[in-house]
Enzyme design. Structure first.
Site, PDB file in Angstrom:
ATOM      1  N   ASN A  45      -2.611  -1.018   6.623  1.00 16.10           N
ATOM      2  CA  ASN A  45      -2.131  -2.294   7.183  1.00 16.10           C
ATOM      3  C   ASN A  45      -1.092  -2.961   6.280  1.00 16.10           C
ATOM      4  O   ASN A  45      -1.003  -4.180   6.201  1.00 16.10           O
ATOM      5  CB  ASN A  45      -3.305  -3.235   7.464  1.00 16.10           C
ATOM      6  CG  ASN A  45      -4.147  -3.534   6.248  1.00 16.10           C
ATOM      7  OD1 ASN A  45      -3.911  -2.990   5.174  1.00 16.10           O
ATOM      8  ND2 ASN A  45      -5.125  -4.414   6.401  1.00 16.10           N
TER       9      ASN A  45
ATOM     10  N   HIS B 153      -2.322  -5.394   0.871  1.00 18.04           N
ATOM     11  CA  HIS B 153      -3.553  -6.092   0.507  1.00 18.04           C
ATOM     12  C   HIS B 153      -3.145  -7.452  -0.027  1.00 18.04           C
ATOM     13  O   HIS B 153      -2.133  -7.578  -0.731  1.00 18.04           O
ATOM     14  CB  HIS B 153      -4.312  -5.332  -0.581  1.00 18.04           C
ATOM     15  CG  HIS B 153      -5.312  -6.201  -1.300  1.00 18.04           C
ATOM     16  ND1 HIS B 153      -6.599  -6.374  -0.844  1.00 18.04           N
ATOM     17  CD2 HIS B 153      -5.191  -6.975  -2.422  1.00 18.04           C
ATOM     18  CE1 HIS B 153      -7.243  -7.195  -1.654  1.00 18.04           C
ATOM     19  NE2 HIS B 153      -6.409  -7.580  -2.613  1.00 18.04           N
TER      20      HIS B 153
ATOM     21  N   ARG C 278       1.950  -7.441   8.425  1.00 18.75           N
ATOM     22  CA  ARG C 278       1.113  -6.420   9.057  1.00 18.75           C
ATOM     23  C   ARG C 278       1.532  -6.174  10.495  1.00 18.75           C
ATOM     24  O   ARG C 278       1.425  -5.052  10.998  1.00 18.75           O
ATOM     25  CB  ARG C 278      -0.358  -6.833   8.975  1.00 18.75           C
ATOM     26  CG  ARG C 278      -0.914  -6.746   7.558  1.00 18.75           C
ATOM     27  CD  ARG C 278      -2.284  -7.366   7.432  1.00 18.75           C
ATOM     28  NE  ARG C 278      -2.832  -7.173   6.084  1.00 18.75           N
ATOM     29  CZ  ARG C 278      -3.754  -7.951   5.536  1.00 18.75           C
ATOM     30  NH1 ARG C 278      -4.223  -9.007   6.211  1.00 18.75           N
ATOM     31  NH2 ARG C 278      -4.203  -7.708   4.320  1.00 18.75           N
TER      32      ARG C 278
ATOM     33  N   LYS D 136       0.821  -1.211   0.000  1.00 19.87           N
ATOM     34  CA  LYS D 136       0.000   0.000   0.000  1.00 19.87           C
ATOM     35  C   LYS D 136       0.859   1.267   0.000  1.00 19.87           C
ATOM     36  O   LYS D 136       2.034   1.238   0.382  1.00 19.87           O
ATOM     37  CB  LYS D 136      -0.937  -0.025   1.212  1.00 19.87           C
ATOM     38  CG  LYS D 136      -1.982  -1.138   1.140  1.00 19.87           C
ATOM     39  CD  LYS D 136      -3.002  -1.032   2.250  1.00 19.87           C
ATOM     40  CE  LYS D 136      -4.120  -2.046   2.091  1.00 19.87           C
ATOM     41  NZ  LYS D 136      -5.163  -1.891   3.126  1.00 19.87           N
TER      42      LYS D 136
ATOM     43  N   ARG E 289      -2.044 -15.469   3.232  1.00 18.05           N
ATOM     44  CA  ARG E 289      -2.821 -14.738   4.248  1.00 18.05           C
ATOM     45  C   ARG E 289      -2.172 -14.884   5.622  1.00 18.05           C
ATOM     46  O   ARG E 289      -2.184 -13.951   6.422  1.00 18.05           O
ATOM     47  CB  ARG E 289      -4.262 -15.241   4.266  1.00 18.05           C
ATOM     48  CG  ARG E 289      -5.076 -14.781   3.062  1.00 18.05           C
ATOM     49  CD  ARG E 289      -6.482 -15.347   3.083  1.00 18.05           C
ATOM     50  NE  ARG E 289      -7.227 -14.895   4.250  1.00 18.05           N
ATOM     51  CZ  ARG E 289      -8.411 -15.377   4.607  1.00 18.05           C
ATOM     52  NH1 ARG E 289      -8.967 -16.350   3.898  1.00 18.05           N
ATOM     53  NH2 ARG E 289      -9.032 -14.913   5.661  1.00 18.05           N
TER      54      ARG E 289
END
Length: 343
Positions: free
Chosen positions: A319, A322, A309, A212, A289
């Site tokens: 965070n 993505h 994160r 991000k 994930r």
């Protein structure tokens, strides 16, 4: 030329005062207004001491935004030529300096350079980018390219004395990293590496990972790339993008109604450069994930501090990364960046 006409038509001259508590930096910025589908140009003034901004519409010679406090999501470093900054819901692209004093102050800090991380050093790409970031250089563009010998990584950087500085810094990698040696080299390499729409994406057995904007600005992109590679994933494609709101909304549409503060997530995607990656592994979506860590950053920091994160998240919007949520969406999310946006 646009600004020259603007200033010549005014009865008074706006003076950019530099070097004291009233410092004002001036820029020519552009915003795409979706309703009339027009690009509108503004004189953007940034008051660095108080973190305020003011906007004057160039064509109509009128105040568009009176001097206002900027949110904490806007960084002082956002105010540089080539950057995109989100100010009260408008994505502004900064095109140029508005006055000689701003140019004199900022241009030396924003010298551009390009490097080519050859296929032999691609496995160290994260460490190489981290070296550059730790020494004050900002990633502006980045793209994987297959030159016939394997995948390498082209990186465009900016910072003080970028050409000579990065050449000295990265000399320890020998011929594994090729650095521009002059402004002419930078222009040549930019055209060679970033002028093509070809991609190294496989669009198979993949998950989509997006670093991000806040993490790019915080100069932790290299560390995130290193973490991914160190855990055995293959980064088969990697590229920077600057997203307008329509594109960010389209990409994140599948999460609308699923995640809280959806609109704010879209905003974050438009606040600057994102780095999209096609990451491959067996059962890539669910495996990654775990590597990313929980969406809730406080939980990530408490329970999974070594996750991406946990290390680099700021809050549940900022965070760090993505990543694809559902296995069936991995390929389509990669296709969005590495197919649809290429065209």
């Amino acid at each position: 030329e646009t600004l020259n006409r603007f200033f010549s038509n005014r009865k008074s001259v706006i003076i950019m005062v530099l070097g004291d508590k009233d410092e004002v930096l001036g820029f020519l910025a552009e915003w795409y207004d979706p309703r009339p589908q027009l690009k509108r140009k503004f004189l953007l003034k940034y008051y660095s001491a108080t973190h305020d901004a003011e906007m004057i519409e160039v064509e109509k010679h009128r105040c568009f935004l009176k001097r206002s406090k900027l949110p904490s999501t806007v960084f002082p470093s956002d105010f540089s030529v080539g950057s995109q900054v989100l100010i009260y819901g408008r994505e502004l692209k900064i095109l140029d300096y508005a006055d000689p004093l701003t140019r004199t102050k900022l241009a030396p800090k924003s010298e551009a350079t390009s490097i080519w991380i050859t296929p032999s050093q691609y496995g160290s790409a994260g460490a190489i980018v981290s070296d550059c970031e730790a020494n004050g250089y900002m990633v502006m563009k980045l793209k994987t390219i297959d030159n016939g010998d394997g995948i390498g990584l082209a990186v465009s950087l900016k910072g003080p004395k970028a050409v000579t500085g990065t050449k000295d810094l990265l000399s320890k990698y020998g011929g594994g990293v090729l650095c521009a040696e002059s402004a002419g080299d930078v222009e040549t390499m930019e055209g060679q590496y970033f002028g093509s729409t070809e991609t190294t994406a496989t669009l198979d057995s993949c998950t989509c990972v997006v670093i991000k904007p806040h993490a790019v600005k915080a100069k932790v992109s290299g560390d995130i790339i290193s973490t991914i590679m160190a855990q055995g994933y293959e980064i088969s494609a990697m590229q920077t993008f600057i997203l307008e709101r329509a594109s960010a909304s389209e990409f994140l549409e599948v999460y609308k109604g699923v995640v809280q503060d959806y609109s704010t997530h879209v905003d974050e995607f438009t606040t600057g450069i994102v780095i999209a990656m096609e990451v491959r592994a067996e059962d890539a979506v669910s495996t990654f994930r775990s590597t990313a860590g929980p969406w809730d950053v406080e939980m990530a920091k408490e329970l999974y501090p070594k996750s991406i994160r946990g290390k680099h998240g700021v809050d549940n919007i900022r965070n760090a990364v993505h990543c694809t949520d559902l296995p069936e969406d991995g390929q389509s999310e990669c296709e969005y960046f590495f197919d649809l946006l290429q065209n």
